[in-house]
Design an enzyme around this catalytic site. Structure first.
Site, PDB file in Angstrom:
ATOM      1  N   LYS B  91       0.812  -1.227   0.000  1.00  0.00           N
ATOM      2  CA  LYS B  91       0.000   0.000   0.000  1.00  0.00           C
ATOM      3  C   LYS B  91       0.844   1.275   0.000  1.00  0.00           C
ATOM      4  O   LYS B  91       0.439   2.298  -0.541  1.00  0.00           O
ATOM      5  CB  LYS B  91      -0.951   0.001   1.197  1.00  0.00           C
ATOM      6  CG  LYS B  91      -2.056  -1.056   1.140  1.00  0.00           C
ATOM      7  CD  LYS B  91      -3.060  -0.788   0.034  1.00  0.00           C
ATOM      8  CE  LYS B  91      -4.225  -1.766   0.066  1.00  0.00           C
ATOM      9  NZ  LYS B  91      -5.113  -1.612  -1.110  1.00  0.00           N
ATOM     10  N   GLU B 113      -9.924   5.738   3.009  1.00  0.00           N
ATOM     11  CA  GLU B 113     -10.733   4.636   3.504  1.00  0.00           C
ATOM     12  C   GLU B 113      -9.782   3.497   3.823  1.00  0.00           C
ATOM     13  O   GLU B 113      -8.679   3.436   3.277  1.00  0.00           O
ATOM     14  CB  GLU B 113     -11.726   4.192   2.424  1.00  0.00           C
ATOM     15  CG  GLU B 113     -11.164   3.222   1.378  1.00  0.00           C
ATOM     16  CD  GLU B 113     -10.089   3.813   0.478  1.00  0.00           C
ATOM     17  OE1 GLU B 113     -10.004   5.047   0.396  1.00  0.00           O
ATOM     18  OE2 GLU B 113      -9.309   3.039  -0.129  1.00  0.00           O
ATOM     19  N   SER B 380       1.732  -9.630  -0.911  1.00  0.00           N
ATOM     20  CA  SER B 380       1.424  -8.195  -0.836  1.00  0.00           C
ATOM     21  C   SER B 380       1.525  -7.608   0.560  1.00  0.00           C
ATOM     22  O   SER B 380       1.668  -6.407   0.719  1.00  0.00           O
ATOM     23  CB  SER B 380       0.031  -7.951  -1.404  1.00  0.00           C
ATOM     24  OG  SER B 380      -0.913  -8.751  -0.726  1.00  0.00           O
TER      25      SER B 380
END
Lengths: 267, 404
Positions: B91, B113, B380
């Site tokens: 991210k 969010e 990830s």
């Protein structure tokens, strides 16, 4: 992008012109279909029409209403929880228009229309006596199928204009809208505010410069004084959350009284 | 010849676009214009590269997982270690890019969010780094199952607002962030965390993550002398998958697999397998596949993984699915958790439950490909945030253990 809307006589546009000729503006009242249940929502719409509301904006409950504040979100969630189905909205429009002589516009997010089928939605709404759609999350740039379907059926199509919109975008909203342009009074979502932003007056003036025949102001309006103030420069004042709250708190009599109170701003 | 890699929106095939209130169009135009300048601006790229080198920890390594691979038909399994990035997942790649852009636009407030909390943590981190205000919207349900990440965001100085409307998960957090943005757009950048939303978010977020695939492509070539046979990534909104897919889109021999969260099973009512079971519609500003009922009401999704618990998916994935360039397959909670256990105990790497869906998919792909196969998996995120969930699943918490 299709070209300018063909000359189709708009019921809402005609009404706004008549009101203006008579030296007054119009009161547009929002209520969600199916809140708290379908029958009561129809009674409520009839009640506000009988108490001075000129145009009904009937909301279609939707799971993800990004343009709505807490009051309307809570009401539309209740409607869905109580079993509202999309097809009910056509029944509601037919019942309301059979009982009172006011145009009924649907305020709907676009996905339900897309899933129902844009053409089919337009035909069924026209057959039920509806006047058109207000589309809070559909800008003219993405509206191809709806532009075609509304021309086919003669329905009004009300696009939004915001204080942040460029002149070019205002021109586009004006050109593509039929009935009126919905001037969003403030940068924000629906809900009562103590003062309706000066941005609204400026936006309507910019819309006139962009060629708007009819502009109605919505978002934040909740008192007769605000209605009066808005009608100094706009063709209509749109009230939503205040009416929904009145219905939630006081039922059909409550929402009728609230409409009558707002209508004092018309004179 | 047109390269798939060159698609830049606003439409990917029939998908994408901008289905948003008019109030947001000016902000999206401003963002789009700034992004188009930035992506061609060597100074912007240099600044981002430097941050990645000295702060994120890029390039992330690849790790071969031979003991894990014994359970995958003997195929070679290579892990792209986005879990080793600062803040623990991919991210941060997108967050730093958008935060730099927000700074260029003169915005002083970041909103985001978050589902699992990884994107919220990354955004709170960037806000701390750049001295910006930060508000994170998080579904109330998610604040409960990811309490540790809520604490991390607060420690970083962010305000976390539990969203109590709708299903109280990621989709409602996005609605609330959009409402905030409509009202505060002059000072605020909405730092959307996935490849969904209105244009330019899908292309911009993809571009900030495509470094994953670019690095991995070179690393796999260097290690094995060839491109992988298949790539496996988990797909919620789809940012890590687009990030690792992008560099390989025009390598037709490299098969691309997105693994969706199938919860209790894609044929039960409890799943988040959007492409597998959904149909096209409009959600959160873009046209794409989504889980919805007959009336177009968004359906609630279900997954043990908060980060994949989303009823929509990015429009570029919808397009890649339709044209057959990528395949999207369901992985259940149980399959993902088994892969989680396996990687942890065979390689000493605790993966995020999100990434465990990709690992479960890789096990199946490896068995199909056999010992000659090479599967690149996007790992990830790391599983530290998921320890409580996993400990409950495997019943390894002591009876009287203090709750985390």
């Amino acid at each position: 992008m299709t070209s300018e809307a063909p000359r189709i006589t708009s019921p809402v546009g005609t009404l706004l012109s008549e009101r203006r000729a008579a030296g007054r503006g119009a009161l547009v009242g929002y209520l969600p279909a199916g809140f708290p249940d379908l029958a009561t929502s129809v009674e409520s719409a009839v009640a506000i029409a009988e108490n001075g509301v000129d145009v009904i904006e009937l909301g279609v409950p939707y799971s993800d209403p990004v343009m709505d504040g807490a009051v309307i979100q809570a009401a539309t969630q209740t409607a869905l929880a109580n079993g509202f189905r999309l097809a009910h909205v056509f029944d509601a429009v037919a019942q309301i228009t059979s009982r009172v002589d006011v145009p009924v516009l649907l305020m709907t997010y676009f996905n339900p229309v897309m899933q129902y089928g844009v053409d089919r939605f337009a035909r069924d709404l026209a057959a039920a006596g509806g006047a058109g759609l207000i589309t809070p999350d559909l800008v003219p740039d993405e509206a191809g199928p709806w532009l075609a379907a509304s021309d086919e059926t003669g329905l009004d199509r009300v696009f939004l204009a915001a204080p942040s919109s460029s002149h070019e975008r205002l021109v586009q909203s004006v050109t593509m809208s039929r009935g009126f342009v919905y001037a969003v009074s403030t940068m924000g979502i629906t809900g009562a505010r103590s003062d309706v932003d000066v941005a609204a007056r400026s936006l309507v003036s910019r819309l006139r410069d962009a060629g708007a025949e009819h502009a109605c102001v919505g978002v934040g309006i909740s008192t007769a004084d605000q209605v009066r103030e808005v009608l100094e420069y706009a063709d209509g004042a749109i009230v939503g959350s205040m009416l929904v709250k009145a219905l939630a708190d006081g039922g059909v009599p409550g929402v009728g009284r609230a409409a009558a109170e707002l209508a004092r701003g018309l004179s | 010849m047109t390269l798939l890699r060159d698609a830049v929106g606003p439409y990917f095939g029939d998908y994408g676009g901008r289905f948003v209130p008019e109030s947001l169009i000016a902000a999206l135009d401003e963002l789009d214009a700034a992004y188009r300048v930035a992506r061609e601006d060597p100074e912007f790229q240099a600044e981002l590269d430097e941050l990645h080198r000295t702060y994120t920890g890029r390039p992330s390594i690849i790790t071969e997982a031979p003991r894990f691979a014994q359970h995958a038909g003997g195929a070679r399994i290579l892990l792209k270690r986005e879990d080793l990035n600062h803040t623990g997942s991919h991210k941060i790649n997108n967050v730093l890019g958008q935060a730099l852009l927000a700074k260029r636009l003169g915005k002083t407030r970041l909103i985001a969010e978050t589902g699992a909390g990884q994107h919220g943590v990354a955004t709170a981190t960037a806000a701390a780094l750049f001295g910006m205000e930060c508000v994170v919207y998080m579904g109330e349900v998610d604040t409960e199952r990811q309490a540790l990440n809520v604490a991390r965001m607060r420690l970083l100085g962010a305000t976390v607002i539990p969203v109590k409307t709708g299903s109280r998960t990621l989709k409602d957090a996005i609605n609330e962030a959009l409402r905030d943005w409509v009202a505060n757009v002059s000072t605020t950048h909405y730092l959307l965390g996935t490849v969904a939303g209105p244009h330019p978010f899908p292309v911009m977020v993809r571009d900030f993550h495509k470094i994953i695939g670019e690095e991995a492509r070179e690393q796999v070539l260097a290690l094995t002398g060839r491109l992988p046979h298949a790539i496996a990534a988990c797909v919620g909104g789809g940012s890590n998958a687009m990030g690792i897919f992008h560099a390989f889109l025009d390598d037709p021999d490299v098969k691309l697999y997105g693994f969706e969260a199938a919860g209790d099973g894609a044929d039960t009512p409890h799943h988040a397998a959007t492409i597998t079971k959904g149909r096209p519609g409009v959600l959160h500003g873009a046209k794409s596949y989504m889980l919805q009922d007959e009336d177009g009401q968004t359906m609630e999704s279900h997954s043990i993984s908060a980060g994949l618990d989303y009823p929509g998916v990015g429009p570029e994935h919808a397009w890649l699915a339709d044209i057959g360039r990528a395949s999207y397959l369901p992985v259940t909670d149980a399959e993902a958790m088994e892969a989680f256990r396996l990687l942890t105990q065979t390689e000493g790497i605790i993966p995020a439950i999100e990434s465990s869906h990709a690992l479960a998919g890789a096990l199946a792909l490896g068995r199909e490909l056999g010992p000659e196969g090479i599967v690149l998996v996007n790992l990830s995120g790391r599983g530290d945030k998921d320890v409580t969930t996993a400990a409950r699943w495997f019943k390894v918490l002591d009876e009287n253990a203090e709750q985390m």
